[in-house]
Design a protein around this motif. Sequence first.
Motif, short mmCIF file in Angstrom:
data_model
loop_
_atom_site.label_atom_id
_atom_site.label_comp_id
_atom_site.label_asym_id
_atom_site.label_seq_id
_atom_site.Cartn_x
_atom_site.Cartn_y
_atom_site.Cartn_z
N VAL A 36 0.95 -0.97 0.09
CA VAL A 36 -0.01 -0.11 0.14
C VAL A 36 0.83 1.22 0.07
CG1 VAL A 36 -1.21 1.10 1.01
CG2 VAL A 36 -1.79 -1.49 0.96
N ALA A 37 2.01 1.18 0.72
CA ALA A 37 3.16 2.12 0.69
C ALA A 37 3.67 2.65 -0.42
CB ALA A 37 3.76 2.03 2.51
N TRP A 44 -1.43 6.47 -6.71
CA TRP A 44 -2.35 5.73 -6.47
C TRP A 44 -3.21 6.14 -5.64
CZ3 TRP A 44 -2.91 -0.35 -7.89
CH2 TRP A 44 -1.29 -0.93 -8.78
N SER A 45 -4.12 6.45 -6.57
CA SER A 45 -5.15 6.60 -4.75
C SER A 45 -5.30 5.79 -4.27
CB SER A 45 -6.21 7.56 -5.57
OG SER A 45 -6.85 6.08 -6.50
N TRP A 46 -6.12 6.33 -2.65
CA TRP A 46 -6.54 5.37 -2.14
C TRP A 46 -8.48 4.04 -2.53
CZ3 TRP A 46 -4.58 4.30 2.27
CH2 TRP A 46 -3.59 5.40 2.14
N GLN A 47 -8.52 4.94 -3.52
CA GLN A 47 -9.58 4.21 -4.32
C GLN A 47 -8.80 2.69 -5.24
OE1 GLN A 47 -13.38 4.63 -3.89
NE2 GLN A 47 -13.26 2.52 -5.18
N ASP A 48 -7.74 2.99 -6.14
CA ASP A 48 -7.17 1.96 -6.69
C ASP A 48 -7.01 1.11 -6.05
OD1 ASP A 48 -7.87 3.62 -9.24
OD2 ASP A 48 -6.53 4.71 -9.21
N HIS A 64 -4.43 2.25 6.74
CA HIS A 64 -2.96 2.83 6.36
C HIS A 64 -3.05 4.33 5.99
CE1 HIS A 64 -2.15 -1.53 5.37
NE2 HIS A 64 -3.45 -1.55 4.41
N HIS A 65 -3.87 5.14 6.28
CA HIS A 65 -3.38 6.00 6.02
C HIS A 65 -2.14 7.48 7.68
CE1 HIS A 65 -5.71 7.35 9.06
NE2 HIS A 65 -5.07 9.13 9.75
N ARG A 66 -1.91 6.33 8.63
CA ARG A 66 -0.62 7.08 9.26
C ARG A 66 -0.02 6.43 9.17
NH1 ARG A 66 -5.10 5.91 13.84
NH2 ARG A 66 -6.17 8.11 14.53
N ALA A 67 0.26 5.17 7.98
CA ALA A 67 1.62 5.27 8.00
C ALA A 67 1.92 6.85 6.89
CB ALA A 67 1.54 4.07 7.75
#
Length: 70
Positions: A36-37, A44-48, A64-67
């Motif tokens: 993801v990172a 890449w977007s979160w949606q992708d 995963h956003h905090r990482a």
Amino acid sequence: MSADLEQAVHGSDPAAALRAVARLRRLVEQLEAEHVAAARRAGWSWQDIAARLGVTKQTVHRKHHRAQED
């Protein structure tokens, strides 16, 4: 999969099998976070990412956003 892990997963000892499942779960979580990172760094977007993982955008972002902020 290593031979000892495969043997534990398919063996008859429930304790060993459950330990193996826990190891696999940790490995999957680590791999997901790493990829993801990498996808976010590649733009890449979160949606992708969510679509590829088969989850909602909110789920992957919450997880995963905090990482990504570090």
